[in-house]
Design a protein around this motif. Structure first.
Motif, mmCIF file in Angstrom:
data_model
loop_
_atom_site.group_PDB
_atom_site.id
_atom_site.type_symbol
_atom_site.label_atom_id
_atom_site.label_comp_id
_atom_site.label_asym_id
_atom_site.label_seq_id
_atom_site.Cartn_x
_atom_site.Cartn_y
_atom_site.Cartn_z
ATOM 1 N N SER A 27 27.783 -50.418 -21.798
ATOM 2 C CA SER A 27 29.221 -50.213 -22.043
ATOM 3 C C SER A 27 29.413 -50.016 -23.729
ATOM 4 N N LEU A 28 28.375 -49.452 -24.414
ATOM 5 C CA LEU A 28 28.529 -49.018 -25.711
ATOM 6 C C LEU A 28 29.507 -48.160 -25.861
ATOM 7 N N PRO A 29 30.371 -48.356 -27.190
ATOM 8 C CA PRO A 29 31.572 -47.728 -27.623
ATOM 9 C C PRO A 29 31.301 -46.014 -27.699
ATOM 10 N N SER A 30 30.346 -45.512 -27.816
ATOM 11 C CA SER A 30 29.881 -44.190 -27.813
ATOM 12 C C SER A 30 29.836 -43.550 -26.426
ATOM 13 N N SER A 31 29.274 -44.499 -25.636
ATOM 14 C CA SER A 31 29.099 -44.015 -24.200
ATOM 15 C C SER A 31 30.393 -44.035 -23.600
ATOM 16 N N ILE A 32 31.489 -45.167 -23.839
ATOM 17 C CA ILE A 32 32.566 -44.949 -23.253
ATOM 18 C C ILE A 32 33.500 -43.825 -23.606
ATOM 19 N N GLU A 33 33.628 -43.530 -25.053
ATOM 20 C CA GLU A 33 34.341 -42.454 -25.596
ATOM 21 C C GLU A 33 33.907 -41.179 -24.988
ATOM 22 N N LEU A 34 32.341 -41.132 -24.701
ATOM 23 C CA LEU A 34 31.906 -39.652 -24.235
ATOM 24 C C LEU A 34 32.611 -39.497 -22.635
ATOM 25 N N PHE A 35 32.380 -40.491 -21.980
ATOM 26 C CA PHE A 35 32.877 -40.361 -20.458
ATOM 27 C C PHE A 35 34.532 -40.449 -20.507
ATOM 28 N N GLN A 36 35.209 -41.001 -21.529
ATOM 29 C CA GLN A 36 36.512 -40.818 -21.494
ATOM 30 C C GLN A 36 36.835 -39.233 -21.643
ATOM 31 N N THR A 37 36.169 -38.754 -22.692
ATOM 32 C CA THR A 37 36.327 -37.195 -22.793
ATOM 33 C C THR A 37 36.258 -36.485 -21.715
ATOM 34 N N LEU A 38 35.119 -36.809 -20.789
ATOM 35 C CA LEU A 38 34.938 -36.235 -19.442
ATOM 36 C C LEU A 38 35.918 -36.449 -18.358
ATOM 37 N N GLY A 39 36.778 -37.707 -18.651
ATOM 38 C CA GLY A 39 37.552 -38.084 -17.708
ATOM 39 C C GLY A 39 36.843 -38.912 -16.591
ATOM 40 N N MET A 40 35.718 -39.424 -16.799
ATOM 41 C CA MET A 40 34.922 -40.048 -15.755
ATOM 42 C C MET A 40 34.733 -41.565 -16.149
ATOM 43 N N GLU A 41 35.520 -42.160 -16.955
ATOM 44 C CA GLU A 41 35.432 -43.661 -17.478
ATOM 45 C C GLU A 41 36.037 -44.335 -16.489
ATOM 46 N N PRO A 42 35.464 -45.708 -15.882
ATOM 47 C CA PRO A 42 34.210 -46.162 -16.045
ATOM 48 C C PRO A 42 33.235 -45.671 -15.122
ATOM 49 N N TYR A 43 33.682 -45.410 -13.870
ATOM 50 C CA TYR A 43 32.802 -45.141 -12.857
ATOM 51 C C TYR A 43 31.687 -44.208 -13.079
ATOM 52 N N GLY A 44 31.918 -42.769 -13.745
ATOM 53 C CA GLY A 44 31.026 -42.036 -13.854
ATOM 54 C C GLY A 44 29.853 -42.338 -15.003
ATOM 55 N N ARG A 45 30.293 -43.214 -15.995
ATOM 56 C CA ARG A 45 29.343 -43.769 -16.884
ATOM 57 C C ARG A 45 28.480 -44.790 -16.093
ATOM 58 N N ILE A 46 28.928 -45.518 -15.391
ATOM 59 C CA ILE A 46 27.874 -46.547 -14.526
ATOM 60 C C ILE A 46 27.210 -45.853 -13.641
ATOM 61 N N ILE A 47 27.827 -44.711 -13.058
ATOM 62 C CA ILE A 47 26.866 -44.277 -12.066
ATOM 63 C C ILE A 47 25.810 -43.452 -12.724
ATOM 64 N N VAL A 48 26.087 -42.633 -13.839
ATOM 65 C CA VAL A 48 25.093 -41.808 -14.161
ATOM 66 C C VAL A 48 24.018 -42.763 -15.123
ATOM 67 N N GLY A 49 24.548 -43.988 -15.668
ATOM 68 C CA GLY A 49 23.476 -44.944 -16.200
ATOM 69 C C GLY A 49 22.590 -45.539 -15.195
ATOM 70 N N ILE A 50 22.972 -45.833 -14.037
ATOM 71 C CA ILE A 50 22.159 -46.263 -12.956
ATOM 72 C C ILE A 50 21.411 -45.281 -12.538
ATOM 73 N N VAL A 51 21.661 -44.235 -12.426
ATOM 74 C CA VAL A 51 20.801 -42.796 -11.966
ATOM 75 C C VAL A 51 19.786 -42.597 -12.937
ATOM 76 N N GLU A 52 20.212 -42.597 -14.172
ATOM 77 C CA GLU A 52 19.109 -42.571 -15.569
ATOM 78 C C GLU A 52 18.040 -43.839 -15.218
ATOM 79 N N ALA A 53 18.607 -44.986 -14.959
ATOM 80 C CA ALA A 53 17.634 -46.238 -15.189
ATOM 81 C C ALA A 53 16.750 -45.843 -13.659
ATOM 82 N N GLY A 54 17.303 -45.493 -12.515
ATOM 83 C CA GLY A 54 16.423 -45.388 -11.286
ATOM 84 C C GLY A 54 15.697 -44.139 -11.661
#
Length: 119
Positions: A27-54
């Protein structure tokens, strides 16, 4: 030689993916801001982060390279679409890493196509 080159690309892509995955999952502020802009905060951010880690993990596991490359390529295409249509900006060092990962993932997927089992 080909196998060594592929492993280099897989490790490179894995390292590139770990940074953004960590920032999204933690939950770094830059990531939160980015996904708020996309309208996907917080679930989209977490899902994309998990997919990237996977994807990063799959890229370095034997027999999982192609799955990791496909996951990585999907995330990079999504990032490219999001940045060009909604967000509208790229920070200079990150855009180069995104394109390196796009190219690496495409090469890995193509060159490891024989590893894909279709039933």
């Amino acid at each position: 030689m080909r196998n060594t080159g592929l492993w280099f690309l897989q490790i490179l892509s894995s390292i590139i993916l770990l940074g953004p995955a960590w920032s999204k999952i933690n939950s770094l502020p830059s990531s939160i801001e980015l996904f708020q802009t996309l309208g996907m905060e917080p679930y989209g951010r977490i899902i994309v982060g998990i997919v990237e880690a996977g994807a990063a993990i799959c890229l370095v596991l034997p027999k999982m390279h192609s799955i990791g490359a496909l996951m990585s390529l999907s995330v990079m295409i999504g990032a490219l679409i999001a940045h060009t249509t909604v967000i509208g900006f790229f920070h200079p060092p990150w855009i180069w890493l995104m394109f390196v990962n796009l190219i690496s993932s495409t090469l890995i997927l193509y060159l490891r196509k024989d590893d894909i089992i279709v039933q």
